[in-house]
Structures are given as C-alpha cells and as structure tokens.
Enzyme design. Sequence first.
Site, PDB file in Angstrom:
ATOM      1  N   THR A 152      46.907  32.275  28.632  1.00  0.00           N
ATOM      2  CA  THR A 152      47.947  31.295  28.897  1.00  0.00           C
ATOM      3  C   THR A 152      48.268  30.600  27.568  1.00  0.00           C
ATOM      4  O   THR A 152      47.683  30.944  26.532  1.00  0.00           O
ATOM      5  CB  THR A 152      47.517  30.326  30.018  1.00  0.00           C
ATOM      6  OG1 THR A 152      48.661  29.560  30.427  1.00  0.00           O
ATOM      7  CG2 THR A 152      46.381  29.406  29.601  1.00  0.00           C
ATOM      8  N   GLY A 178      49.847  34.434  45.026  1.00  0.00           N
ATOM      9  CA  GLY A 178      49.455  35.346  46.110  1.00  0.00           C
ATOM     10  C   GLY A 178      49.055  36.733  45.619  1.00  0.00           C
ATOM     11  O   GLY A 178      48.746  37.617  46.411  1.00  0.00           O
ATOM     12  N   LEU A 214      28.610  32.130  45.725  1.00  0.00           N
ATOM     13  CA  LEU A 214      27.426  32.988  45.835  1.00  0.00           C
ATOM     14  C   LEU A 214      27.445  33.751  47.155  1.00  0.00           C
ATOM     15  O   LEU A 214      27.075  34.927  47.226  1.00  0.00           O
ATOM     16  CB  LEU A 214      26.146  32.134  45.750  1.00  0.00           C
ATOM     17  CG  LEU A 214      24.857  32.950  45.786  1.00  0.00           C
ATOM     18  CD1 LEU A 214      24.626  33.644  44.448  1.00  0.00           C
ATOM     19  CD2 LEU A 214      23.649  32.082  46.145  1.00  0.00           C
ATOM     20  N   VAL A 264      28.061  27.617  48.053  1.00  0.00           N
ATOM     21  CA  VAL A 264      27.822  28.726  48.982  1.00  0.00           C
ATOM     22  C   VAL A 264      28.869  28.764  50.099  1.00  0.00           C
ATOM     23  O   VAL A 264      28.640  29.365  51.148  1.00  0.00           O
ATOM     24  CB  VAL A 264      26.386  28.658  49.568  1.00  0.00           C
ATOM     25  CG1 VAL A 264      25.349  28.955  48.509  1.00  0.00           C
ATOM     26  CG2 VAL A 264      26.122  27.300  50.221  1.00  0.00           C
ATOM     27  N   GLN A 314      42.973  26.942  34.515  1.00  0.00           N
ATOM     28  CA  GLN A 314      42.732  28.286  33.999  1.00  0.00           C
ATOM     29  C   GLN A 314      41.252  28.402  33.564  1.00  0.00           C
ATOM     30  O   GLN A 314      40.415  27.802  34.208  1.00  0.00           O
ATOM     31  CB  GLN A 314      43.695  28.646  32.853  1.00  0.00           C
ATOM     32  CG  GLN A 314      45.134  28.845  33.314  1.00  0.00           C
ATOM     33  CD  GLN A 314      45.889  27.551  33.511  1.00  0.00           C
ATOM     34  OE1 GLN A 314      45.907  26.695  32.644  1.00  0.00           O
ATOM     35  NE2 GLN A 314      46.524  27.387  34.649  1.00  0.00           N
ATOM     36  N   GLY A 345      46.221  26.732  40.496  1.00  0.00           N
ATOM     37  CA  GLY A 345      46.202  26.562  41.949  1.00  0.00           C
ATOM     38  C   GLY A 345      44.789  26.178  42.335  1.00  0.00           C
ATOM     39  O   GLY A 345      43.929  27.031  42.448  1.00  0.00           O
ATOM     40  N   HIS A 346      44.531  24.881  42.447  1.00  0.00           N
ATOM     41  CA  HIS A 346      43.178  24.409  42.743  1.00  0.00           C
ATOM     42  C   HIS A 346      43.059  24.143  44.244  1.00  0.00           C
ATOM     43  O   HIS A 346      43.710  23.251  44.771  1.00  0.00           O
ATOM     44  CB  HIS A 346      42.864  23.153  41.927  1.00  0.00           C
ATOM     45  CG  HIS A 346      42.761  23.432  40.456  1.00  0.00           C
ATOM     46  ND1 HIS A 346      42.696  22.469  39.495  1.00  0.00           N
ATOM     47  CD2 HIS A 346      42.701  24.605  39.791  1.00  0.00           C
ATOM     48  CE1 HIS A 346      42.603  23.028  38.303  1.00  0.00           C
ATOM     49  NE2 HIS A 346      42.609  24.330  38.468  1.00  0.00           N
ATOM     50  N   LYS A 381      37.186  25.575  40.428  1.00  0.00           N
ATOM     51  CA  LYS A 381      37.106  24.249  39.796  1.00  0.00           C
ATOM     52  C   LYS A 381      37.606  23.152  40.729  1.00  0.00           C
ATOM     53  O   LYS A 381      37.095  22.045  40.705  1.00  0.00           O
ATOM     54  CB  LYS A 381      37.934  24.232  38.503  1.00  0.00           C
ATOM     55  CG  LYS A 381      37.381  25.123  37.423  1.00  0.00           C
ATOM     56  CD  LYS A 381      38.225  25.063  36.163  1.00  0.00           C
ATOM     57  CE  LYS A 381      39.614  25.605  36.322  1.00  0.00           C
ATOM     58  NZ  LYS A 381      39.706  27.044  36.645  1.00  0.00           N
TER      59      LYS A 381
END
Length: 434
Positions: free
Chosen positions: A237, A300, A330, A412, A222, A40-41, A16
């Site tokens: 969550t 991690g 992909l 990709v 999430q 974690g984005h 996301k």
Amino acid sequence: MSVRIIVGAQWGDEGKGKIVDLLSHDADVVARYQGGPNAGHTVCYGDKSFVLHLIPSGILRPGTTCYIGNGVVIDLTALEEERSALTRQGIGVDGRLFVSGSAHLILPDHRLAERHNESGATGPTIGTTGRGIGPAYTDKASRMGLRVADLLDPEIREERVRMLRERTLRLVGRDAPVEPIERVLEGLARDAERLRPMVVNVSLAIASAIHDRKRILLEGAQGTHLDLDHGTYPFVTSSSAVAGGACTGVGVGPTLIDEVIGVAKAYATRVGNGPFPSELSGELAEQLREEGNEYGATTGRPRRCGWFDAVAIRHAARVNGLTQLVITKLDVLDGLPEISVVTAYSINGRRIQEMPESLAELNAAEPILETFPGWRAPTGAARQWDDLPREARRYLDRLEELARVPIRLVSVGSGRDENVRRHANLRSTEAVGR
Ligand code: IMP
C-alpha cells in the site's frame, strides 16, 4: 499513562480490529495513524458485527475518544457513511470522533486515477482495493494534495481541486468520464461544514492526553509486509503501516511510545498481487479460507491463504521493534491433522533466514517447513493457557521461539471474550524443558 502501538505483523487482515477493541477497554484515546478506507477492521460483540474502514475500532467503547491522524487519507463520503451506520446501530460518535486538519483527502479524481493505473496503463497492477489510496498519497508526496485544513478554506479548496482535475485529465485523457468539477466543489463545500466541528490538531490533542496521563492506543491498518518501505514492494500500500508510521501519522515522538504490539494470525493470508512464499493451494488453502472466512472485509475478494511464515514475522519484529505478539484465529487450525510453519526460505539452493529485499529473490523463495501434529480439538472455549490442547501450546511456543517475541494473547474466536491471556512468566512445560 501509556502509549501503545498496534501493528499488523503480516499482510493485513490479522484481526487488529478485534484486538484494538479489546485493548480499548483500558484506553482513553484511540487514534488511527495511516491508511484509509482500504482497511476493513471487523469487530464482533454479542450478535452484532461492525466493519470499520476509517473510524478507529475504539469507537465501539463508549468512554473512548477517537482520532483520525494526519497520516490517514480520508474519503469524506466513506467517513459519513460509516458515521451514519454507527449512529443507526446506537453508537454515537459526536463529541468523541475528531479528525486531523493535516490529513489528506481522497477525491473522486483519485479513484478514477487508480482505475486507470490498475488497468495496467501505467505499470504493474497491484490488485488494490480501488479506494483511491495510492493516488491520494502520491498527491500528498507531490505536494498537490488537498488536506482537511485546506478543505475548510473555500479559496484554497477550489484552487487545489481545479489543479488536481487538470492533472487527472492529463493522466486519463480529456474525454474520460469525470464528475463535473462544479458538482465536486459543491459536495466539498457541504462536507467542509459537516466536518468543521470535528477538525482538531491531533498531535496537540494526543500531547495533552499524554500530559493528563491518559492511556493511548495508536491503531495501524494493513500490515508490515504491505508497508511502503518495509513491505514486498511494489506490491504494497502507499503508507507507513509499521510502528514508525504511528509517530509521523499522529505527530507523537518515538520517545513517548511504551509498547509495540504486533498482531499475527496463527497462519497467513494476503489479498491482491505480490509474493507470498508460504502460500498454499488446493484443498488445504480452501479449508483455511472457509474455516477462517478469509474474504476481504472491504472488497469481498477471497484471500490467499498459507502457513505462518516465521521469516516474515521476524522481519516484522525487527522493523517495528515489537514488544509482544498477539496471535489470532488459532481456532481456525483446530481441525487440521498437521500444521506447518515456514522457518526459512530456500532461494536458488541457499538457505535464507531473513526476508530478501529483491523481488526476484522473494518470487523464487521456496518455503522450508517444520511440521507439527495438529490438536484436532476445539479451542474456542479455552480462556486459560492450560485450557489449550498440549499440541496447540507446543505450536504457540514454537512460533514464539521463531519470532523471538513473547506471545501474550491468543484469540480463539471472533467474540470479545474469546481469548487466552498468557502471563509473562507462563511457558508451557514443553517449552521450559526444551
Ligand atoms: P491499496 O491500499 O488499496 O492501494 O492496495 C494495495 C495493496 O494492499 C493491495 O494488495 C491490497 O489488497 C492490499 N491492502 C490494502 N488494504 C488492505 C487491508 O486492509 N487488508 C489487506 N490487504 C490490504
């Protein structure tokens, strides 16, 4: 004007962050609506990579104003660290990052309570991120939480912190190693002054942006199957990760939402405990994990890997009212000789098309697979639909058909420009002929 929600259609980690960053190019405002530093984005551009936990991914676009909504739980130390890390990397946040006065805070006591819960002392262990998320939302629901607006008021702040400490000691025992309360209060007093200029009524700010015909993105964290109501409870969550959570999480009414964009990987992953019917093991799981770098951006931890689960995606399409789907990663499938998709479950000999609500049934679900030939060619350089190998287009067409939601974008690679856009009227010839 447009208000778009971006929501994870799987178990989080769908990519996301990259998609919000990409769509932020055309956005004036980006607001996070739930979760906290458990997220974690990851966003990559050029040779830089940023991992954002609390601050909306839109912050990386200089013209964007970002809000942390009331539905988010905020760890002020984590927020400050993230703000400083961005500043060090040349991304200024001052004057364009704001926080809701109604957002609840995560205190050291919440992290302590979580360690206690996750030791198995109070019920099933969830395999949480350990960031105090569950206890902070529990206090919110119990009407004991400390909100940002309360933080700014010394009397309420102290009263709440003392009340919470008493509750924590009852839970973890009076001889537990807690941070001295005077130190907690001193730290919060400093935090309050640092935060004060950033505190706004996010609902009002967004209403005003809508009035001014601004383009707004509401960023979820999430994913649908980690949602407190619609996920694989209790292995979820503690917040509303679905699109409905965006309305309550920033204070915007559902009639103002124009689009709900679901993000899903071309396969599936899950971190932590809980049912995952399409899970793979052995060499194939390992290959996906390594190719996809499937390790938690926050903890991690190695992610569990599996095939794309169309049952799970249909559930996400329904509960979120998805208007389009973005497929990420992909390219991770490029080397596989065969690729499977879960089309239904077999549960005690019955074919089931929709996600069961019972945990026992979910645990018993055997995936029913449809298998496709792989494309065994790199897709990373594809930018147009027709640049993709024929087998990849067929695979995506089938995902779209099973999900019953149009796929408009395929990622990709991790870079900002590594995407294939697909126009509404573009279907590969195989799909048209079917
Ligand atoms: P919590 O959100 O830390 O309470 O963890 C609850 C569950 O959600 C655990 O299974 C976590 O691994 C999972 N989880 C929380 N945040 C994320 C995320 O951002 N990505 C993937 N899984 C997450």
